[in-house]
Design an enzyme around this catalytic site. Structure first.
Site, mmCIF file in Angstrom:
data_model
loop_
_atom_site.group_PDB
_atom_site.id
_atom_site.type_symbol
_atom_site.label_atom_id
_atom_site.label_comp_id
_atom_site.label_asym_id
_atom_site.label_seq_id
_atom_site.Cartn_x
_atom_site.Cartn_y
_atom_site.Cartn_z
ATOM 1 N N ASP A 1 0.457 -1.138 0.010
ATOM 2 C CA ASP A 1 0.178 -0.281 0.036
ATOM 3 C C ASP A 1 0.893 1.252 -0.157
ATOM 4 O O ASP A 1 1.984 1.293 -0.059
ATOM 5 C CB ASP A 1 -0.454 0.178 1.109
ATOM 6 C CG ASP A 1 -1.987 0.307 1.167
ATOM 7 O OD1 ASP A 1 -2.697 1.138 0.028
ATOM 8 O OD2 ASP A 1 -3.081 -0.264 1.843
ATOM 9 N N ASP B 1 -10.229 1.095 -4.125
ATOM 10 C CA ASP B 1 -10.299 0.800 -2.650
ATOM 11 C C ASP B 1 -12.189 0.522 -2.587
ATOM 12 O O ASP B 1 -12.594 0.035 -1.798
ATOM 13 C CB ASP B 1 -10.465 1.886 -1.297
ATOM 14 C CG ASP B 1 -9.046 1.490 -1.255
ATOM 15 O OD1 ASP B 1 -8.523 0.813 -1.578
ATOM 16 O OD2 ASP B 1 -8.546 2.545 -0.371
#
Length: 694
Positions: free
Chosen positions: A434, A498
């Site tokens: 990430d 996301d």
């Protein structure tokens, strides 16, 4: 001197004109070449007395009054250049030009390659032959014909990436830039020029895309002379690139493509280029269960064991434990940077859970965010000097994080060794990496470090893969904030967004695939209601949406109904048996209104296809327009059947068209020109069509 590259139905022609390197043509192959075509133009009133040919360098010294290619200086001097071609050598696939400016004491090596898919690659290396030279910018530019009158690119934000914006090309310079230190949610991946008639199916389109994951700029410029050009550049911060005598700077590679077959033709060029790379993943893309939206930070070994058992029984092939397994990381406010398995939540370590996953024939994946650090962490308390910063200033927090300076060798080694040890000790097969914040005031030792930081993460990923054979890496940056053609050579998958809301994903996936093939894009079934939007969506719609990509699940599958378990297992089986087609076929997007999306994947031999028909919002008319398929072989006959094995869509009708139940057999020509009567679907429902040649 001249050169002509000709491959994949594309010509790229270079000429040396009065010392300048001039791009004469870039576009579809011209039978017979350019012989006999005049290039001398009218000299208008109040203009240069003779026609100027500024060439690829677009120099003011050669009469160019638009945006230049190179900008820099040597302590205020040598700010203006006039490069002369001294060498132009190559063949039909590749050509290298050497350009020299003895006065400015600079040399540029410019390489162009044209592959057999018609994708043009350009790369320039700037060599300094004098005292230290400060490079401000190097911009790649390609010419566009006058019929290219519109541009298309993409805008977005977190969980709403890749929204198309189409506009007229006017006099001036249209700029799309990113200053996040990563490519970013608002990053466009590439810039496209097109004609007003261009659609998914037809019309001309020209595009450039930079192979770079840091700050970048895309431009389309139309000047007062009616010259139109398209280009891209790595953004260089003040003083970031100072080339010492004898040194060089290699600009990131730019990829360019042309298609006369619409936006889908352009996309196919990029997809074929990407798939042809040696680094492209070759094994079947594993059906993935990511545990983030199942457990969040609430790690519990018994709960995870239950999820693992259910996953194995359902046919899932990879289980990924997301954030929260290390240090004091019980929320996003602490622990980031402390890459030690937390004894608090994992008293027996992670090796046991990894073994359980492997024993059931699945791969084990783990989440990292190695470029960042929480101020509330053991790492930051011991090494606050390891962050990117300017002087004594501390950059503003973003998601309670600061950025580690990976251009600092000690910090780089700390991250590399810490993460490598976790991978080795726990037999990790896959990492989800990430990048949850932007870079702000990103300095190192008093100098801007944006470029160095990007190059460092490339090196880190490459070293992890070198040390751990078979390791796969997913690029995630709060979802889709680092999807680009630079990172694609260092990772095996992108987390597309996301946002797992399937209604939002229809648009996000549709347009991200303009440049990236579906097998590299993570497409997961999320829960209902959606974590991001709170919207309730039927499983059948979520399943059809997630099918077209590198499919997975992000959902607590231990708390779902028996019917959902059965439908999910059927969907998993369908994905696994059809992913070869989904991940190698030609992508087709059918032009439609805002009410629905029609899209599919067709095998190279056109013997099989899978299409999704998604109702996005209520139809204005009582009957939606017919389903006109595209990309089929007109001479073949196809059996069309509706797949409902993992849930049937909900409809708004007394009776549906009979073919939905009985199937239909028709020629490809008829299916494309006459079409099929469309069902009246409820919004946020989808139909899955499977075609096979008979």
């Amino acid at each position: 001197m001249s050169a002509r590259l000709s491959q994949g139905g594309i010509d790229f022609v270079l000429d040396e004109v009065a010392g300048a390197l001039v791009i004469r043509y870039w576009g579809p192959t011209i039978t017979g070449g350019l012989a006999g075509i005049p290039f001398e133009r009218t000299i208008p009133n109040s203009d240069f007395d003779r026609m100027q040919n500024p060439g690829v360098m677009r120099e003011h010294s050669r009469g160019w009054l638009g945006y230049p290619t190179i900008s820099g200086h040597r302590n205020g001097a040598n700010w203006s250049t006039q490069f002369t071609v001294t060498s132009l050598k190559g063949d039909s696939e590749s050509v290298t030009a050497i350009l020299d400016d003895s006065s400015a004491q600079l040399q540029i090596e410019y390489n162009f390659q044209l592959d057999h898919f018609g994708v043009l690659k350009a790369q320039a290396t700037i060599v300094n032959l004098g005292a230290a030279y400060t490079l401000n910018e190097f911009f790649y530019w390609l010419p566009l014909p006058g019929r290219a009158t519109q541009s298309l690119d993409f805008a977005g934000r977190w969980s709403k990436e890749r929204n198309p914006q189409r506009r007229e090309i006017a006099i001036g310079r249209w700029v799309r830039d990113s200053f996040e230190g990563r490519s970013g949610h608002n990053f466009t991946i590439g810039e496209i020029a097109l004609t007003p008639e261009t659609s998914f199916a037809s019309g001309e389109a020209w595009s450039v895309a930079l192979a770079w994951s840091g700050d970048s700029q895309y431009c389309i410029e139309k000047n007062y002379e009616n010259e139109i050009s398209i280009g891209a550049s790595q953004i260089i911060r003040p003083g970031e690139v100072i080339i010492e005598k004898g040194g060089s700077h290699r600009a990131p590679e730019m990829l360019a493509s042309y298609s006369s077959e619409g936006l889908d033709g352009l996309a196919q060029n990029y997809h074929r280029y990407v798939r042809n790379r040696q680094k492209h993943p070759r094994k079947a893309r594993p059906l993935t269960l990511n545990l983030w939206e199942a457990i969040y930070f609430n790690h519990d070994e018994a709960k995870i064991n239950t999820l693992i058992d259910i996953a194995a029984e359902a046919g899932i092939e990879r289980v990924v434990i997301d954030d929260g397994w290390f240090g004091s990381r019980r929320s996003d406010r602490s622990g980031l940077g402390d890459w030690i398995v937390s004894a608090q939540v994992w008293p027996n370590g992670l090796k046991g859970i990894a073994d359980r996953i492997h024993d059931k024939g699945m791969e084990f994946g783990l989440w990292f965010e190695g470029e960042m650090v929480n101020p509330d962490s053991e790492l930051y308390r011991s090494r606050p000097d390891w962050i990117l910063r300017e002087g004594s200033r501390t950059p503003p927090l973003w998601r309670h994080e600061l950025v580690l300076d990976l251009t600092n060798r000690d910090a780089f080694e700390y991250v590399l060794e810490g993460i490598s040890n976790v991978i080795a000790r726990n037999d990790v097969d896959y990492i989800k990496w990430d990048h949850n914040r932007v870079l702000a005031d990103a300095g190192s030792s008093g100098r801007a470090a944006y470029i160095g930081q990007t190059e460092a993460i490339y090196s880190l990923f490459d070293e992890l893969k070198r040390r751990h054979s078979g390791l796969e890496i997913e690029s995630c940056a709060s979802g889709g904030a680092r999807i680009d053609l630079g990172m694609i050579d260092h990772v095996d998958r992108f987390w597309t967004s996301d946002n797992n809301d399937a209604l939002e994903r229809q648009t996000i996936q549709r347009w991200t695939m303009q440049f990236i093939p579906p097998e590299l894009l993570g497409t997961h079934i999320g829960p209902s209601p959606s974590h991001q939007t709170g919207r309730h969506l039927p499983l059948s719609f979520r399943a059809v949406t997630a099918l077209f990509g590198h499919a997975g699940i992000e959902w607590d599958i231990s708390a779902i109904s028996k019917d959902d378990q059965s439908n999910l297992a059927a969907w998993i089986s369908y994905y696994k048996s059809h992913r070869s087609l989904l991940h190698t076929g030609d992508m087709v997007r059918v032009d439609s209104d805002k009410e629905n999306n029609l899209y599919g994947v067709i095998s190279q031999d056109k013997k099989s296809a899978i299409f999704g028909y998604a109702q996005l919002q209520p139809a204005i008319t009582s009957h939606p327009r017919k389903i006109y398929l595209r990309g089929l072989d007109p001479s073949k006959r196809y059996k069309v059947r509706v797949v409902t094995t993992f849930g049937a869509p909900e409809m708004m009708s007394i009776t549906p068209p009979p073919w939905l139940i009985d199937g239909v057999e028709a020629s490809g020509d008829a299916l494309m020109k006459v079409g099929l009567p469309a069902p009246i679907l409820r919004p946020a429902n989808a139909l899955l069509l499977e075609l096979s040649a008979v």
